[in-house]
Design a protein around this motif. Structure first.
Motif, short mmCIF file in Angstrom:
data_model
loop_
_atom_site.label_atom_id
_atom_site.label_comp_id
_atom_site.label_asym_id
_atom_site.label_seq_id
_atom_site.Cartn_x
_atom_site.Cartn_y
_atom_site.Cartn_z
N GLY A 92 23.74 32.25 47.76
CA GLY A 92 24.03 33.63 47.57
C GLY A 92 25.36 34.12 47.88
O GLY A 92 26.16 34.77 47.18
N LEU A 93 25.70 33.69 49.02
CA LEU A 93 27.20 34.00 49.57
C LEU A 93 28.15 33.29 48.85
O LEU A 93 29.38 33.95 48.54
CB LEU A 93 27.19 33.64 51.14
CG LEU A 93 26.26 34.19 51.95
CD1 LEU A 93 26.48 33.82 53.26
CD2 LEU A 93 26.82 35.87 51.97
N VAL A 94 28.10 32.08 48.48
CA VAL A 94 28.97 31.48 47.50
C VAL A 94 29.13 32.15 46.07
O VAL A 94 30.14 32.43 45.53
CB VAL A 94 28.52 29.97 47.26
CG1 VAL A 94 29.48 29.26 46.24
CG2 VAL A 94 28.72 29.10 48.56
N GLY A 95 27.97 32.62 45.72
CA GLY A 95 28.04 33.28 44.23
C GLY A 95 29.01 34.55 44.38
O GLY A 95 29.40 34.91 43.61
N ILE A 96 28.87 35.40 45.72
CA ILE A 96 29.53 36.35 45.91
C ILE A 96 30.97 35.99 46.05
O ILE A 96 32.01 36.67 45.25
CB ILE A 96 29.05 37.19 47.17
CG1 ILE A 96 27.74 37.85 46.98
CG2 ILE A 96 30.08 38.35 47.66
CD1 ILE A 96 27.02 38.27 48.28
N LEU A 97 31.59 34.81 46.66
CA LEU A 97 32.73 34.56 46.72
C LEU A 97 33.27 34.04 45.42
O LEU A 97 34.64 34.36 45.09
CB LEU A 97 32.82 33.22 47.57
CG LEU A 97 34.07 32.59 48.03
CD1 LEU A 97 35.01 33.82 48.67
CD2 LEU A 97 33.90 31.41 48.70
N MET A 98 32.31 33.41 44.71
CA MET A 98 32.97 33.07 43.35
C MET A 98 33.09 34.28 42.53
O MET A 98 34.12 34.34 41.54
CB MET A 98 31.92 32.05 42.59
CG MET A 98 32.00 30.70 43.17
SD MET A 98 30.59 29.72 42.71
CE MET A 98 31.11 29.52 40.91
N ALA A 99 32.49 35.33 42.51
CA ALA A 99 32.61 36.68 41.79
C ALA A 99 33.95 37.13 42.20
O ALA A 99 34.53 37.69 41.23
CB ALA A 99 31.35 37.43 41.96
#
Length: 152
Positions: A92-99
């Motif tokens: 989930g944190l990586v998804g936020i970083l990618m966004a």
């Protein structure tokens, strides 16, 4: 999910489909088929549920171990579940970083476009790297759940 949300908000829930799902879940429980993995496999594509299947295979292998005591097996499962929960939170944190990378612009391109151009893993290369990452994830799961920690 859209149908459920709109049905609840508009008070027009398709009750026939709801009861079909209830009776299907009851039938699966009677047949001793776990309902949650069945439901996930029913609506998620194979690409997304493959990780769940690999985790299930690892859990099955750990459950079949005869050399471990029951208390030790519970500790292994507890450690593995905690580690996997951490991996889900990390995803989930990586998804936020990618966004974040997708919206930050450098010139005319976003950081995500620039990184995607530098690290081009399309086709067979992406599949091979994906399998390597999956194998590393399984090994890390085994390291943090199964293999004994030594005190130095």
């Amino acid at each position: 999910m859209k149908m459920i949300v709109e049905g609840i908000m508009d008070a027009k829930l398709p009750w026939v489909l709801v009861f079909m799902g209830v009776f299907l879940a009851l039938a699966l429980e009677i047949l001793r088929v776990p309902v949650m993995p069945f439901a996930i496999g029913l609506y998620l594509p194979v690409q997304l549920s493959a990780g769940i299947m690999v985790g299930g295979v690892v859990r099955l292998a750990l459950d079949k171990m005869k050399s471990k005591k029951e208390e030790e097996k519970k500790q292994i499962v507890s450690n593995g579940t905690l580690y996997c929960a951490g991996m889900i939170a990390g995803e989930g944190l990586v998804g936020i970083l990618m966004a974040f990378f997708a919206i930050i612009k450098i010139g005319e391109n976003s950081i995500g476009d620039i990184l995607g151009g530098i690290i081009n893993l399309s086709g067979a290369a992406g599949n091979i790297v994906g399998l390597i990452v999956l194998a590393l994830m399984v090994l890390s799961l085994l390291k943090f759940s199964l293999w004994k920690k030594t005190n130095k």
